[in-house]
Design a protein around this motif. Structure first.
Motif, PDB file in Angstrom:
ATOM      1  N   ARG A   1      72.723  52.946  40.221  1.00  0.00           N
ATOM      2  CA  ARG A   1      73.510  53.393  39.327  1.00  0.00           C
ATOM      3  C   ARG A   1      72.689  53.823  37.960  1.00  0.00           C
ATOM      4  O   ARG A   1      72.917  55.167  37.463  1.00  0.00           O
ATOM      5  CB  ARG A   1      74.806  52.957  39.075  1.00  0.00           C
ATOM      6  CG  ARG A   1      75.903  52.848  40.356  1.00  0.00           C
ATOM      7  CD  ARG A   1      77.322  52.266  39.794  1.00  0.00           C
ATOM      8  NE  ARG A   1      77.182  50.815  39.417  1.00  0.00           N
ATOM      9  CZ  ARG A   1      77.424  49.854  40.386  1.00  0.00           C
ATOM     10  NH1 ARG A   1      77.576  50.256  41.643  1.00  0.00           N
ATOM     11  NH2 ARG A   1      77.208  48.533  39.982  1.00  0.00           N
TER      12      ARG A   1
ATOM     13  N   ARG B   1      70.262  56.656  38.583  1.00  0.00           N
ATOM     14  CA  ARG B   1      71.292  57.902  38.601  1.00  0.00           C
ATOM     15  C   ARG B   1      71.558  58.529  37.154  1.00  0.00           C
ATOM     16  O   ARG B   1      71.274  59.751  37.110  1.00  0.00           O
ATOM     17  CB  ARG B   1      72.509  57.774  39.456  1.00  0.00           C
ATOM     18  CG  ARG B   1      72.219  57.968  40.850  1.00  0.00           C
ATOM     19  CD  ARG B   1      73.630  57.977  41.456  1.00  0.00           C
ATOM     20  NE  ARG B   1      73.710  58.088  42.859  1.00  0.00           N
ATOM     21  CZ  ARG B   1      73.262  59.225  43.549  1.00  0.00           C
ATOM     22  NH1 ARG B   1      73.252  60.403  42.791  1.00  0.00           N
ATOM     23  NH2 ARG B   1      73.353  59.303  44.852  1.00  0.00           N
ATOM     24  N   ARG B   2      71.905  57.479  36.474  1.00  0.00           N
ATOM     25  CA  ARG B   2      72.077  57.913  35.118  1.00  0.00           C
ATOM     26  C   ARG B   2      70.818  58.431  34.228  1.00  0.00           C
ATOM     27  O   ARG B   2      70.920  59.376  33.530  1.00  0.00           O
ATOM     28  CB  ARG B   2      72.838  56.599  34.382  1.00  0.00           C
ATOM     29  CG  ARG B   2      74.395  56.428  34.650  1.00  0.00           C
ATOM     30  CD  ARG B   2      75.136  55.629  33.597  1.00  0.00           C
ATOM     31  NE  ARG B   2      74.549  54.364  33.602  1.00  0.00           N
ATOM     32  CZ  ARG B   2      74.758  53.463  34.218  1.00  0.00           C
ATOM     33  NH1 ARG B   2      75.558  53.572  35.189  1.00  0.00           N
ATOM     34  NH2 ARG B   2      74.130  52.223  34.038  1.00  0.00           N
TER      35      ARG B   2
ATOM     36  N   GLU C   1      76.528  57.905  46.308  1.00  0.00           N
ATOM     37  CA  GLU C   1      77.189  56.999  45.452  1.00  0.00           C
ATOM     38  C   GLU C   1      77.579  55.994  46.120  1.00  0.00           C
ATOM     39  O   GLU C   1      78.247  55.832  47.045  1.00  0.00           O
ATOM     40  CB  GLU C   1      78.293  57.790  44.610  1.00  0.00           C
ATOM     41  CG  GLU C   1      77.917  59.047  44.071  1.00  0.00           C
ATOM     42  CD  GLU C   1      77.379  58.584  42.631  1.00  0.00           C
ATOM     43  OE1 GLU C   1      77.802  57.727  42.003  1.00  0.00           O
ATOM     44  OE2 GLU C   1      76.543  59.490  42.085  1.00  0.00           O
TER      45      GLU C   1
END
Length: 126
Positions: free
Chosen positions: A41, A44-45, A67
């Motif tokens: 996560r 991804r950010r 996801e």
């Protein structure tokens, strides 16, 4: 998974080493699953933040990765450790209705894959 039968006082009196091993096993498993999920996560950010270069390292590492919400990670972890029944119970109990069927499928797939491997390992180590 990994628990022995009998009343609780016998288990505590006769198998503290087993309890410690299982606690360590489950804690390491959950730490790895949740840690890798958090890392994905965060990646991804970081890759979504401007300036975004097309076709770079970010696209290669996390571009095609799905996801992985916390509900999915916890249900998959439970299916791996506790089997399909406990994973489905977790999904229903937490209100994750869309994860009931995947919990049952992944748990049973784990049984289908692990049982022949365990038999093979037993025969090789015997």
């Amino acid at each position: 998974a990994g628990w022995v039968g009998g009343d609780f006082s016998t288990i505590l009196g006769g198998a503290p080493l087993l309890l410690a091993f299982l606690l360590l096993l489950y804690l390491v498993h959950l730490s790895v699953v949740l840690g890798l999920g958090a890392l994905l996560r965060a990646a991804r950010r970081a890759c979504a933040a401007p300036p975004k270069a097309e076709g770079g390292v970010c696209d290669a590492l996390v571009g095609g990765a799905p996801e992985l919400p916390l509900s999915l990670l916890l249900t998959a972890s439970n299916a791996n450790i506790g089997g399909p029944a406990t994973a489905c119970a977790l999904a229903v109990g937490c209100g994750w209705e869309g994860l009931k069927t995947p919990a049952l499928l992944v748990g049973n797939l784990g049984y289908a894959v692990a049982t022949p491997l365990a038999i093979l390992m037993f025969r090789c180590l015997r």
